[in-house]
Design a protein around this motif. Structure first.
Motif, PDB file in Angstrom:
ATOM      1  N   GLU A  96       0.835  -1.204   0.000  1.00 36.05           N
ATOM      2  CA  GLU A  96       0.000   0.000   0.000  1.00 36.05           C
ATOM      3  C   GLU A  96       0.868   1.252   0.000  1.00 36.05           C
ATOM      4  O   GLU A  96       0.579   2.215  -0.726  1.00 36.05           O
ATOM      5  CB  GLU A  96      -0.920  -0.009   1.221  1.00 36.05           C
ATOM      6  N   ARG A  97       1.923   1.259   0.789  1.00 36.29           N
ATOM      7  CA  ARG A  97       2.816   2.414   0.856  1.00 36.29           C
ATOM      8  C   ARG A  97       3.514   2.631  -0.488  1.00 36.29           C
ATOM      9  O   ARG A  97       3.675   3.765  -0.940  1.00 36.29           O
ATOM     10  CB  ARG A  97       3.858   2.210   1.960  1.00 36.29           C
ATOM     11  N   THR A  99       2.388   1.699  -3.456  1.00 36.90           N
ATOM     12  CA  THR A  99       1.382   2.153  -4.427  1.00 36.90           C
ATOM     13  C   THR A  99       1.082   3.635  -4.252  1.00 36.90           C
ATOM     14  O   THR A  99       0.920   4.374  -5.230  1.00 36.90           O
ATOM     15  CB  THR A  99       0.084   1.339  -4.263  1.00 36.90           C
ATOM     16  N   ALA A 100       1.037   4.074  -2.995  1.00 36.21           N
ATOM     17  CA  ALA A 100       0.715   5.472  -2.711  1.00 36.21           C
ATOM     18  C   ALA A 100       1.901   6.404  -2.926  1.00 36.21           C
ATOM     19  O   ALA A 100       1.739   7.625  -2.940  1.00 36.21           O
ATOM     20  CB  ALA A 100       0.210   5.603  -1.276  1.00 36.21           C
ATOM     21  N   TRP A 102       4.480   6.488  -0.867  1.00 29.54           N
ATOM     22  CA  TRP A 102       5.096   6.781   0.445  1.00 29.54           C
ATOM     23  C   TRP A 102       6.250   5.830   0.748  1.00 29.54           C
ATOM     24  O   TRP A 102       7.062   6.098   1.611  1.00 29.54           O
ATOM     25  CB  TRP A 102       4.049   6.671   1.557  1.00 29.54           C
TER      26      TRP A 102
END
Length: 235
Positions: A96-97, A99-100, A102
């Motif tokens: 998720e990080r 993909t975002a 971050w």
């Protein structure tokens, strides 16, 4: 009267009972202790099995050892599965990080390497288990995650191109436009979801660019060198 219970299918001893049990309705076969040869060590019930004649009880330590190993391997697989499942949240967070924007692929790959280390360690444990020669050692066998696995060195297209100077990129793009032998590599590069620095195709492409004079001598090794330091992961 002591009687030993044998499984009808495997013919292995699964326990014993004291007293007379007429009309036993269990799933096992009963054999009186008095009918067992004195040469058979009945204290070690796990090694006892009933012959096809339904009367003769024999001892099979080889089969007992094999059964013990099979059971321990099944538990090792289950233990490894639990350890891998325990890292699922870390992998989901890292993805998720990334993909975002971050985080980075390095964070994802670090967790993937951790999970692979569990798999390889459990496989090594099963091989070590096969070398044991007695049931007691098998039952006492313990394993740990002790196989080290290096994380893959992957970069996004943007990160990989950032390793080249503007002039180098311009030279590569011109060469591709001129239908050079570099074009097939560049097309594969463009279609790839990410770039692995350890992929032979990536390494061959970087070396081909150096050989063609698109990048300076020694630059291929620099481009394929150590990936950027992984950013700290927030809990």
């Amino acid at each position: 009267m002591k009687q030993f219970i044998f499984d009808k299918t495997t013919r292995r001893c699964i326990g014993c009972v004291e007293g007379v049990f007429d009309g036993y309705h269990g799933q096992g076969l009963l054999v009186d202790a008095d009918h067992i040869s004195p040469d058979v060590e009945t204290d070690d019930m796990g090694s006892l099995y009933l012959s096809d004649d339904g009367v003769t009880v024999k001892q099979d330590r080889t089969a007992q050892l094999a059964q013990a190993k099979s059971g321990r391997k099944a538990r090792i697989k289950a233990e490894a599965a639990r350890l891998i499942e325990a890292t699922a949240w870390k992998l989901e967070r890292a993805r998720e990080r990334e993909t975002a924007g971050w985080g980075s692929l390095a964070e994802v790959d670090a967790v993937l390497a951790e999970r692979e280390a569990i798999r390889r360690s459990s496989s090594a444990a099963e091989l070590a288990l096969d070398t044991l020669t007695d049931v007691a050692s098998v039952q006492a066998f313990a394993w740990s995650v002790d196989v080290q696995v290096a994380a893959p060195r992957r970069l996004t297209h943007k990160q990989f191109l950032a390793r080249f100077s503007d002039s180098e990129i311009q030279a590569m793009l011109k060469s591709v436009a001129d239908n050079s032998p570099l074009r097939p590599w560049w097309e594969r590069f463009s279609l790839a979801s990410d770039i692995s620095l350890d992929d032979p195709a990536t390494q061959a492409g970087a070396q081909a660019m150096e050989d063609a004079g698109l990048i300076a001598k020694g630059r291929a090794a620099e481009v394929l060198g150590k990936a950027p330091t992984q950013a700290p992961v927030q809990a």
